[in-house]
Scaffold this motif. Structure first.
Motif, PDB file in Angstrom:
ATOM      1  N   ALA A  49       3.340   9.473   4.965  1.00  0.00           N
ATOM      2  CA  ALA A  49       3.325   8.307   4.071  1.00  0.00           C
ATOM      3  C   ALA A  49       4.669   7.581   4.051  1.00  0.00           C
ATOM      4  O   ALA A  49       4.710   6.357   4.263  1.00  0.00           O
ATOM      5  CB  ALA A  49       2.904   8.736   2.670  1.00  0.00           C
ATOM      6  N   PRO A  50       5.799   8.255   3.805  1.00  0.00           N
ATOM      7  CA  PRO A  50       7.070   7.520   3.861  1.00  0.00           C
ATOM      8  C   PRO A  50       7.428   7.049   5.261  1.00  0.00           C
ATOM      9  O   PRO A  50       8.101   6.014   5.413  1.00  0.00           O
ATOM     10  CB  PRO A  50       8.099   8.522   3.317  1.00  0.00           C
ATOM     11  CG  PRO A  50       7.455   9.854   3.415  1.00  0.00           C
ATOM     12  CD  PRO A  50       5.993   9.612   3.288  1.00  0.00           C
ATOM     13  N   ALA A  51       7.002   7.784   6.301  1.00  0.00           N
ATOM     14  CA  ALA A  51       7.279   7.325   7.667  1.00  0.00           C
ATOM     15  C   ALA A  51       6.611   5.972   7.922  1.00  0.00           C
ATOM     16  O   ALA A  51       7.224   5.046   8.459  1.00  0.00           O
ATOM     17  CB  ALA A  51       6.795   8.363   8.673  1.00  0.00           C
ATOM     18  N   ILE A  52       5.344   5.841   7.532  1.00  0.00           N
ATOM     19  CA  ILE A  52       4.642   4.564   7.678  1.00  0.00           C
ATOM     20  C   ILE A  52       5.270   3.507   6.772  1.00  0.00           C
ATOM     21  O   ILE A  52       5.473   2.353   7.181  1.00  0.00           O
ATOM     22  CB  ILE A  52       3.144   4.731   7.357  1.00  0.00           C
ATOM     23  CG1 ILE A  52       2.465   5.593   8.417  1.00  0.00           C
ATOM     24  CG2 ILE A  52       2.453   3.366   7.260  1.00  0.00           C
ATOM     25  CD1 ILE A  52       1.018   5.925   8.101  1.00  0.00           C
TER      26      ILE A  52
ATOM     27  N   GLY B 154       6.127  -0.886   7.070  1.00  0.00           N
ATOM     28  CA  GLY B 154       5.946  -1.738   5.902  1.00  0.00           C
ATOM     29  C   GLY B 154       7.194  -2.449   5.431  1.00  0.00           C
ATOM     30  O   GLY B 154       7.217  -2.986   4.326  1.00  0.00           O
ATOM     31  N   THR B 155       8.232  -2.487   6.271  1.00  0.00           N
ATOM     32  CA  THR B 155       9.472  -3.204   5.960  1.00  0.00           C
ATOM     33  C   THR B 155       9.939  -3.939   7.219  1.00  0.00           C
ATOM     34  O   THR B 155       9.432  -3.684   8.318  1.00  0.00           O
ATOM     35  CB  THR B 155      10.593  -2.243   5.516  1.00  0.00           C
ATOM     36  OG1 THR B 155      11.125  -1.574   6.679  1.00  0.00           O
ATOM     37  CG2 THR B 155      10.098  -1.210   4.515  1.00  0.00           C
TER      38      THR B 155
ATOM     39  N   GLN C  94       0.817  -1.218   0.000  1.00  0.00           N
ATOM     40  CA  GLN C  94       0.000   0.000   0.000  1.00  0.00           C
ATOM     41  C   GLN C  94       0.851   1.268   0.000  1.00  0.00           C
ATOM     42  O   GLN C  94       0.520   2.252  -0.686  1.00  0.00           O
ATOM     43  CB  GLN C  94      -0.921   0.004   1.221  1.00  0.00           C
ATOM     44  CG  GLN C  94      -1.824   1.224   1.316  1.00  0.00           C
ATOM     45  CD  GLN C  94      -2.699   1.181   2.560  1.00  0.00           C
ATOM     46  OE1 GLN C  94      -2.760   0.181   3.277  1.00  0.00           O
ATOM     47  NE2 GLN C  94      -3.392   2.274   2.828  1.00  0.00           N
ATOM     48  N   HIS C  95       1.950   1.261   0.744  1.00  0.00           N
ATOM     49  CA  HIS C  95       2.717   2.488   0.942  1.00  0.00           C
ATOM     50  C   HIS C  95       4.065   2.498   0.231  1.00  0.00           C
ATOM     51  O   HIS C  95       4.412   3.482  -0.430  1.00  0.00           O
ATOM     52  CB  HIS C  95       2.937   2.725   2.438  1.00  0.00           C
ATOM     53  CG  HIS C  95       1.680   2.990   3.200  1.00  0.00           C
ATOM     54  ND1 HIS C  95       1.024   4.201   3.152  1.00  0.00           N
ATOM     55  CD2 HIS C  95       0.947   2.192   4.020  1.00  0.00           C
ATOM     56  CE1 HIS C  95      -0.052   4.158   3.912  1.00  0.00           C
ATOM     57  NE2 HIS C  95      -0.127   2.939   4.452  1.00  0.00           N
TER      58      HIS C  95
ATOM     59  N   ALA D  62      10.067   9.560  12.841  1.00  0.00           N
ATOM     60  CA  ALA D  62      10.457   9.570  11.435  1.00  0.00           C
ATOM     61  C   ALA D  62       9.677  10.619  10.655  1.00  0.00           C
ATOM     62  O   ALA D  62      10.240  11.340   9.810  1.00  0.00           O
ATOM     63  CB  ALA D  62      10.235   8.181  10.830  1.00  0.00           C
ATOM     64  N   GLU D  63       8.382  10.734  10.957  1.00  0.00           N
ATOM     65  CA  GLU D  63       7.549  11.737  10.286  1.00  0.00           C
ATOM     66  C   GLU D  63       8.052  13.152  10.572  1.00  0.00           C
ATOM     67  O   GLU D  63       8.131  13.996   9.660  1.00  0.00           O
ATOM     68  CB  GLU D  63       6.103  11.582  10.730  1.00  0.00           C
ATOM     69  CG  GLU D  63       5.142  12.561  10.070  1.00  0.00           C
ATOM     70  CD  GLU D  63       3.719  12.402  10.556  1.00  0.00           C
ATOM     71  OE1 GLU D  63       2.848  13.182  10.088  1.00  0.00           O
ATOM     72  OE2 GLU D  63       3.454  11.513  11.410  1.00  0.00           O
TER      73      GLU D  63
END
Length: 270
Positions: free
Chosen positions: A216-219, A224-225, A20-21, A246-247
């Motif tokens: 979005a990149p923080a999540i 997501g990894t 998703q991300h 991170a956000e």
């Protein structure tokens, strides 16, 4: 659990969040590029290894002729399940398989393709030897790997932010694995040890990674990894706080609105 185990653990909600991300954030432009390179060699049978959630598979199904047979494999069953759920434009054979022990006959495929998977192989020369074994004479191996983390801005900022959250034991998954196999000379050596006599052709390919907000990149990276596994090992209830850190770091670097960062990879053909 050791790094060797957690670095390759894509389970729980990671496959869905990854798809998703992270896929639209960094993988899609490289998937389109790699699929076009595969199409250019006009293969009759294609094997994809480390297919993940199927971003390259979907592109291959779109650009290759209907007569071209595609087999997509991954070691992680949850990732393949997510790929199957997304589906493809035409039928594809999905199969669980270990890149270091491919369950296919010798000289079965005209092309073997792998997007951002080689970094995860415990023995890369052995995996390349398997790819060579299943290739027909004159066949082609095409794959890409991420460049060093400093040339991949979102990953670098997130890694630095988490180092501040966990100063005694910084999570280094992103630098260690996804961005840890960027030396073309080392890749060429591993290919030679895997039995490829010809020197690989390779090029650096830069792109832009864009998202609607820093969240979005923080999540994407924190949840997501397998970086998530490292965060939760250090703070079992600290995933939300780490994601927020991170956000904040991403917002400080790229702004609070839409964000745009450099991503860079090396693409190999042999």
């Amino acid at each position: 659990m050791s790094h060797d185990a957690t670095d390759r653990l894509f389970a729980g909600s990671i496959p869905e969040l990854y798809d998703q991300h992270l896929v639209p954030l960094i993988f899609e432009p490289y998937a389109a590029d790699l699929a076009e390179r595969v199409a250019a060699v006009k293969p009759g049978d294609v094997l994809e290894i480390a297919a993940g959630t199927g971003v390259v598979t979907r592109q291959l199904a779109r650009v290759l002729p209907a007569a071209t047979r595609i087999v997509a494999t991954d070691l992680n069953v949850p990732m393949l399940q997510q790929a199957r759920a997304r589906g493809t434009a035409r039928p594809v054979a999905w199969q669980q398989a270990d890149a270091m022990a491919l369950p296919f006959a010798d000289a079965r495929f005209d092309a073997v393709v792998c997007q951002f998977g080689a970094m995860f192989f415990p023995d890369r020369s052995r995996a390349f030897a398997q790819a060579r074994r299943v290739l027909r004479p004159g066949g082609t191996l095409l794959f890409n790997v991420w460049d060093r983390i400093e040339t991949n801005e979102f990953a670098d900022v997130v890694t630095q932010a988490l180092a501040a959250v966990f100063p005694q034991d910084p999570p280094r998954f992103m630098a260690r694995v996804p961005h840890g196999y960027h030396d073309a000379a080392v890749v060429a050596r591993d290919l030679a040890q895997g039995g490829f006599a010809a020197a690989p052709r390779w090029e650096v390919l830069s792109a832009r990674s864009r998202a609607s907000s820093p969240r979005a990149p923080a999540i994407a990276y924190c949840q997501g990894t397998p970086l998530r596994n490292e965060i939760e090992a250090r703070a079992p209830t600290g995933l939300a706080a780490a994601t927020e850190a991170a956000e904040r770091a991403l917002a400080a670097r790229f702004g609070a609105g839409p964000v745009d960062g450099l991503v860079q990879a090396l693409v190999f053909t042999v």
